[in-house]
Design a protein around this motif. Sequence first.
Motif, PDB file in Angstrom:
ATOM      1  N   ILE A  50       0.836  -1.200   0.000  1.00  0.00           N
ATOM      2  CA  ILE A  50       0.000   0.000   0.000  1.00  0.00           C
ATOM      3  C   ILE A  50       0.867   1.245   0.000  1.00  0.00           C
ATOM      4  CG2 ILE A  50      -1.631   1.352   1.371  1.00  0.00           C
ATOM      5  CD1 ILE A  50      -2.778  -1.347   2.341  1.00  0.00           C
ATOM      6  N   ILE A  61      -2.925   0.115 -12.786  1.00  0.00           N
ATOM      7  CA  ILE A  61      -4.276   0.189 -13.344  1.00  0.00           C
ATOM      8  C   ILE A  61      -4.314   1.283 -14.395  1.00  0.00           C
ATOM      9  CG2 ILE A  61      -6.628   0.969 -12.815  1.00  0.00           C
ATOM     10  CD1 ILE A  61      -6.416  -0.629 -10.235  1.00  0.00           C
ATOM     11  N   ARG A  89      -3.214  -6.335 -20.094  1.00  0.00           N
ATOM     12  CA  ARG A  89      -2.917  -7.560 -19.347  1.00  0.00           C
ATOM     13  C   ARG A  89      -1.556  -8.129 -19.741  1.00  0.00           C
ATOM     14  NH1 ARG A  89      -8.036 -10.659 -19.898  1.00  0.00           N
ATOM     15  NH2 ARG A  89      -8.704  -8.822 -18.775  1.00  0.00           N
ATOM     16  N   HIS A  94      -3.905  -3.714 -15.367  1.00  0.00           N
ATOM     17  CA  HIS A  94      -5.346  -3.980 -15.408  1.00  0.00           C
ATOM     18  C   HIS A  94      -6.036  -2.802 -16.079  1.00  0.00           C
ATOM     19  CE1 HIS A  94      -4.859  -7.192 -12.452  1.00  0.00           C
ATOM     20  NE2 HIS A  94      -4.156  -6.352 -11.715  1.00  0.00           N
ATOM     21  N   LEU A 116      -6.105   6.344  -8.392  1.00  0.00           N
ATOM     22  CA  LEU A 116      -6.366   4.919  -8.533  1.00  0.00           C
ATOM     23  C   LEU A 116      -5.747   4.365  -9.800  1.00  0.00           C
ATOM     24  CD1 LEU A 116     -10.094   5.123  -7.516  1.00  0.00           C
ATOM     25  CD2 LEU A 116      -8.261   4.057  -6.205  1.00  0.00           C
TER      26      LEU A 116
ATOM     27  N   LEU B  54      -7.818   4.447   3.443  1.00  0.00           N
ATOM     28  CA  LEU B  54      -7.027   3.299   3.890  1.00  0.00           C
ATOM     29  C   LEU B  54      -7.541   2.777   5.221  1.00  0.00           C
ATOM     30  CD1 LEU B  54      -3.486   4.495   2.955  1.00  0.00           C
ATOM     31  CD2 LEU B  54      -4.517   2.345   2.229  1.00  0.00           C
ATOM     32  N   ARG B  57     -10.857   1.459   4.840  1.00  0.00           N
ATOM     33  CA  ARG B  57     -10.918   0.599   3.668  1.00  0.00           C
ATOM     34  C   ARG B  57     -12.073   1.017   2.771  1.00  0.00           C
ATOM     35  NH1 ARG B  57      -5.919  -0.815   4.033  1.00  0.00           N
ATOM     36  NH2 ARG B  57      -5.454  -2.571   5.399  1.00  0.00           N
ATOM     37  N   GLU B 107      -6.420 -12.604 -11.635  1.00  0.00           N
ATOM     38  CA  GLU B 107      -6.553 -11.168 -11.871  1.00  0.00           C
ATOM     39  C   GLU B 107      -7.636 -10.567 -10.975  1.00  0.00           C
ATOM     40  OE1 GLU B 107      -6.666 -10.040 -15.969  1.00  0.00           O
ATOM     41  OE2 GLU B 107      -6.509  -7.912 -15.436  1.00  0.00           O
ATOM     42  N   ASP B 110      -6.198 -10.285  -7.503  1.00  0.00           N
ATOM     43  CA  ASP B 110      -5.229  -9.200  -7.479  1.00  0.00           C
ATOM     44  C   ASP B 110      -5.936  -7.861  -7.253  1.00  0.00           C
ATOM     45  OD1 ASP B 110      -2.853  -7.926  -7.716  1.00  0.00           O
ATOM     46  OD2 ASP B 110      -2.622  -8.220  -9.870  1.00  0.00           O
ATOM     47  N   LEU B 111      -6.990  -7.613  -8.021  1.00  0.00           N
ATOM     48  CA  LEU B 111      -7.713  -6.353  -7.875  1.00  0.00           C
ATOM     49  C   LEU B 111      -8.430  -6.273  -6.523  1.00  0.00           C
ATOM     50  CD1 LEU B 111      -8.965  -5.819 -11.529  1.00  0.00           C
ATOM     51  CD2 LEU B 111      -7.623  -4.201 -10.194  1.00  0.00           C
ATOM     52  N   GLN B 114      -6.044  -5.361  -3.711  1.00  0.00           N
ATOM     53  CA  GLN B 114      -5.652  -3.951  -3.651  1.00  0.00           C
ATOM     54  C   GLN B 114      -6.689  -3.129  -2.897  1.00  0.00           C
ATOM     55  OE1 GLN B 114      -3.640  -1.821  -6.837  1.00  0.00           O
ATOM     56  NE2 GLN B 114      -3.692  -3.649  -8.098  1.00  0.00           N
ATOM     57  N   LEU B 116      -9.450  -1.869  -3.770  1.00  0.00           N
ATOM     58  CA  LEU B 116      -9.839  -0.687  -4.523  1.00  0.00           C
ATOM     59  C   LEU B 116     -11.333  -0.463  -4.465  1.00  0.00           C
ATOM     60  CD1 LEU B 116      -7.611  -1.456  -7.581  1.00  0.00           C
ATOM     61  CD2 LEU B 116      -7.273   0.392  -5.948  1.00  0.00           C
TER      62      LEU B 116
END
Lengths: 349, 349
Positions: A50, A61, A89, A94, A116, B54, B57, B107, B110-111, B114, B116
């Motif tokens: 982070i 991204i 990819r 992403h 982001l 953060l 979240r 994938e 992974d996202l 993060q 996000l």
Amino acid sequence: MATMNDVAKLAGVSVSTVSYALTGVRPVGEKTRARIQAAMDQLGYQPNAIARSLASRRTRIIALLFPAIERGLSGTALEFVTSAAEAARERGYHLVLWPIGNDEVAETRDLLQQRLADGVLVMEVRLDDPRVTLLQQSSTPFTLIGRTAEPAGLDHADIDFDATVREAIDHLVELGHRSIAFLSHSAASQTAGYGPTIRAGESFEKHMADRNLPVVIRHCDDSADAGRATVRELAASQPDLTALVTMNDAATFGAMAELMAHGQRIPEDFSVLSIVSSPKVGAMSHPRLTTMSAPGTELGRLGVASLIERIEGNQTEPLHELIPCRLDAQATTGPGPLADGKLPPREGT
Amino acid sequence: MATMNDVAKLAGVSVSTVSYALTGVRPVGEKTRARIQAAMDQLGYQPNAIARSLASRRTRIIALLFPAIERGLSGTALEFVTSAAEAARERGYHLVLWPIGNDEVAETRDLLQQRLADGVLVMEVRLDDPRVTLLQQSSTPFTLIGRTAEPAGLDHADIDFDATVREAIDHLVELGHRSIAFLSHSAASQTAGYGPTIRAGESFEKHMADRNLPVVIRHCDDSADAGRATVRELAASQPDLTALVTMNDAATFGAMAELMAHGQRIPEDFSVLSIVSSPKVGAMSHPRLTTMSAPGTELGRLGVASLIERIEGNQTEPLHELIPCRLDAQATTGPGPLADGKLPPREGT
């Protein structure tokens, strides 16, 4: 491995300050930040994920500004998105889509400020586009799929509307048509300065005038019913019309349905050629539609490749690419009134 | 206004620890974190935006897992995305689309990792969907647009395929058709356990068998050319067929084009009814297509509303909503072989 203490010591600041610099929890002066960055670089310090993404501002991204959703998604746009997602990819990025309208600048700014995305692709570009102004003021790299009125200083890849429209007219004129109308996107898109509407319209006007042919342009919402209504109006106001160049898939199908409902045979009585379309869309009609297919896949690959080079700070040529649509002559274009009687019903492709 | 110092004092920790807790730069024990959170709550402390997102979240982003892009985007899916984006915006959230295939679990993970997104909407759900398993293991709230084989414990909103298929068959049987085929999505979607393919297929089989009518189902890729090929095959293998229920817009247009190319008149010789479609799509054909329109807008609103309640930790009923498609009887369905001669060519809507 270096720790945050090592970074703090080398930079001559407290550990808390390093933490603040990494995270933005408290403001840290630009000079101090630079000293901390230099210390981190020198020590090869790797903060956790982070903190790292905050520090480097890297998320891997790529955001696609995606107003297309507002008025439906053409096959072209789909090909573009698919190709861009794949290209991203392959490079370990992403692609995510932000379905935000062209004028929703506050929402775009909000998402940009959250940092982001490492970079931004911009779709549905207007000649004067507030999103581009916003991006120019930000530090986020961006690439246009489309172009503004003055795109020379900006990375962009777009359809070559001028070459496309010229070839569409040539195809119909060679078949013996002279009275040809252009069915474009909506009047609202013209007013808003949507690039494809403006550029294709100007090219149609220019190339018809160059041939001393009448210029008939109709703006039409992106729906089959709007296409039907436009054909009803044209049947009344332009009775000599024998061919239509369209740039609006949904309206094209409505227009053909209405022509058939009026007893017009396609292509015997009337020819239709759809630009910024694709053979896949063309296969949906009977007879099979003559299309000029948009280079969605190429635009996706080019745009992403160029953007990633910018994100990664590599030396790279500016992206200034214009690609014409490709003609696939099928069964909706045939000989017009001035055709030689022996002209075959189709040109080769 | 409370400062970070106040939070630190009340929680009995150093300012650095508060910073670490907010940002994750260094690990902080769960108990300490809880004490800091309690102090922040008590003091009404507001850290800056990055730290806040953060800490909590919370990004106010809803991610839509969006494999639809892989095989083209139907009008239904578009309506759904548009409606979901609007519903999110009204509540102060951003909808972003993640164009990731059903099987690209790494994938997706992974996202998710993060962090996000505050919550996730899942489209194109399979009966056994690895993305759902992944989300169940995560702490991220999620809502399915669609449903797995056993959706009882999961928030979901979906099309009521059984009611929809039953009404489609009723419409055609009442018009005097008995030999009716179902043109569905691809064989690959059947093998993959894609919910709509499986559920609509099972319902078609059940409701035709209940009426002692033959069950003819064809799987077909989502393209006009595949629709054309399927009609060629059916013309040879099922010469008595007089009607088609379709659930595949691109293939439907190809199928109708091929029927016309074979000299079949629609609806005089052959009826076509497209489910999970819309009147807007119906307007693209001549004659105008009879459709059953998918509740894309309702699904978007319901899914987002429920998800936001979960994200915000509000008490809320589980979302278990099934909505049938709505019949819009137009000109592609007409009397079949068993129709009373006086039956009007259309039922009222």
